[in-house]
Write a protein that holds these residues in place. Structure first.
Motif, short mmCIF file in Angstrom:
data_model
loop_
_atom_site.label_atom_id
_atom_site.label_comp_id
_atom_site.label_asym_id
_atom_site.label_seq_id
_atom_site.Cartn_x
_atom_site.Cartn_y
_atom_site.Cartn_z
N GLU A 55 1.37 -0.93 -0.13
CA GLU A 55 0.22 -0.12 0.17
C GLU A 55 1.05 1.31 0.38
N ASN A 56 1.82 1.28 0.96
CA ASN A 56 2.55 1.92 1.08
C ASN A 56 3.79 2.26 -0.90
N VAL A 57 3.57 1.79 -1.14
CA VAL A 57 4.34 1.55 -2.41
C VAL A 57 3.85 2.53 -3.32
N VAL A 58 2.03 1.69 -3.65
CA VAL A 58 1.42 2.09 -4.70
C VAL A 58 1.31 3.89 -4.34
N SER A 59 1.39 4.31 -2.62
CA SER A 59 0.85 5.94 -2.47
C SER A 59 2.02 6.27 -2.58
N ASN A 60 3.31 5.76 -3.06
CA ASN A 60 4.51 6.76 -2.94
C ASN A 60 5.03 6.86 -4.37
N ARG A 61 5.80 7.62 -4.88
CA ARG A 61 6.26 7.72 -6.54
C ARG A 61 8.04 7.01 -5.75
N SER A 62 8.37 6.64 -4.72
CA SER A 62 10.26 6.69 -4.78
C SER A 62 9.89 4.85 -4.24
N MET A 63 11.13 4.69 -3.74
CA MET A 63 11.67 3.58 -3.87
C MET A 63 10.11 3.52 -2.14
N TRP A 64 9.88 1.84 -2.00
CA TRP A 64 9.80 1.82 -0.03
C TRP A 64 10.96 0.75 0.00
N HIS A 65 11.62 1.07 0.82
CA HIS A 65 12.52 0.32 2.01
C HIS A 65 12.27 -0.27 3.07
N ILE A 66 11.94 -1.32 4.13
CA ILE A 66 12.12 -1.76 4.95
C ILE A 66 12.98 -2.34 5.48
N PRO A 67 14.41 -2.16 5.80
CA PRO A 67 15.29 -2.72 6.29
C PRO A 67 15.08 -3.76 6.40
N HIS A 68 14.27 -3.98 7.59
CA HIS A 68 14.36 -4.83 8.57
C HIS A 68 13.16 -5.28 9.45
N GLY A 69 12.40 -5.82 10.25
CA GLY A 69 11.57 -5.94 11.16
C GLY A 69 10.00 -5.70 10.80
N MET A 70 9.92 -6.75 9.40
CA MET A 70 8.63 -7.47 8.89
C MET A 70 8.14 -8.54 9.48
N ARG A 71 8.79 -8.91 9.99
CA ARG A 71 8.43 -9.76 10.89
C ARG A 71 7.42 -9.19 11.46
N GLU A 72 7.65 -8.28 12.75
CA GLU A 72 6.97 -7.59 13.36
C GLU A 72 5.80 -6.87 13.39
N LYS A 73 5.42 -6.29 11.73
CA LYS A 73 4.48 -5.93 11.05
C LYS A 73 3.47 -6.45 10.49
N VAL A 74 4.27 -7.65 9.76
CA VAL A 74 3.45 -9.00 9.66
C VAL A 74 3.97 -10.26 9.64
#
Length: 301
Positions: free
Chosen positions: A83-102
């Motif tokens: 969802e953040n990728v679609v709404s942002n023009r720039s690259m969306w980068h999550i370097p760590h912490g994805m396990r906690e989010k999803v």
């Protein structure tokens, strides 16, 4: 993740381009996802298309997990990193912490970029995920940025192809005649019902204005000149009477023709006209006798 170096970034891009150069459609998206995984050293690669009336869902056309392709994935956009990728023009980068989010994804990091069509509309996204932290996005970002345009062109081409197939399928299944002609009157496309009107003719390439009796060229050309959306013309074909509605398609620079069999309508109108003529001079009891006589004749009783 692969260590950063400009040479390695260019090499990674070359590898992905070569892996996807000879494929199109869904095969392209699958090859792209798989090459992203192998080239960038990540566990997940994906390409998704926005679908739904509100473009609030994603249909994944290419998903590679640890080298294996997974089909049939579709999910809601809301609440996801996509969802953040679609709404942002720039690259969306999550370097760590994805396990906690999803937690259900089982990945630690995420990198994604949206895909646009030729008009700049967002139509999808492409990205990678990894089971370990992805602290530097230089190589992955370089590859995704350079592949997004190709992915957008391929996705747009696939969407157009799907729309054309649906349109052709709809016309073919229509029980009424449907044709498409160019602005000179040359037949470009016909459905089964239209072919049945002229069973001895090969319609595509012929002039509709010459082939169909009752279609007046002067009226047709005047309609085109006036710029009106539609015109209706009747034609007697064999024992049947047809009403053809011509609709001008400005975007496609062609004309769509929709036929309707009005034989029974004209027959009924003629019956009513004959009854009216037959009883018009009669009054009182004579009127009813004349009406009954004409009805009996018409109904053959």
């Amino acid at each position: 993740m692969i260590p950063v170096s400009d040479n390695r970034a260019n090499e990674a891009l070359r590898e992905v381009v070569e892996a996807t150069a000879s494929v199109v459609g869904n095969d392209f998206f699958g090859a792209l996802a798989k090459s992203l995984v192998s080239t960038l050293g990540v566990t997940h690669g994906f390409v998704g298309e926005l679908i739904g009336e509100k473009k609030d869902r994603v249909r994944v056309h290419g998903l590679c997990v640890k080298g294996s392709m997974i089909d049939g994935v579709e999910y809601a956009l809301a609440g996801t990193p996509c969802e953040n990728v679609v709404s942002n023009r720039s690259m969306w980068h999550i370097p760590h912490g994805m396990r906690e989010k999803v937690p259900d994804l089982g990945v630690e990091s995420y990198l994604g970029l949206r895909i646009t069509d030729a008009s700049g509309n967002v139509i999808g996204l492409v990205g990678v995920m990894h089971e370990e932290p992805m602290l530097d996005s230089h190589i992955g970002g370089w590859v995704l940025t350079n592949l997004a345009a190709r992915a957008g062109a391929e996705m747009e081409r696939m969407q157009v192809s799907t729309q054309l197939r649906e349109m052709a399928s709809f016309a073919e299944m229509n029980p009424a005649p449907v044709l498409r002609i160019d602005l000179e009157g040359t037949i470009l496309l016909v459905n089964r019902a239209a072919r049945a009107l002229f069973p001895e003719q090969i319609l595509v390439g012929q002039s509709w204005l010459s082939l169909c009796p009752g279609v007046d060229r002067a009226t047709f050309e005047a309609w085109l000149h006036d710029g009106k959306d539609t015109i209706q013309q009747e034609a007697q074909i064999g024992e049947s009477c047809y009403l053809f509605t011509n609709r001008y398609d400005e975007q496609g620079r062609c004309i769509h023709i929709y036929g309707m069999d009005i034989t029974e309508r004209r027959r009924t109108e003629k019956i009513v006209e004959n009854i009216a003529k037959g009883v018009s001079a009669a009054t009182g009891e004579a009127f009813f006798k004349s009406l009954v006589r004409y009805l009996c004749e018409i109904l053959e009783i």
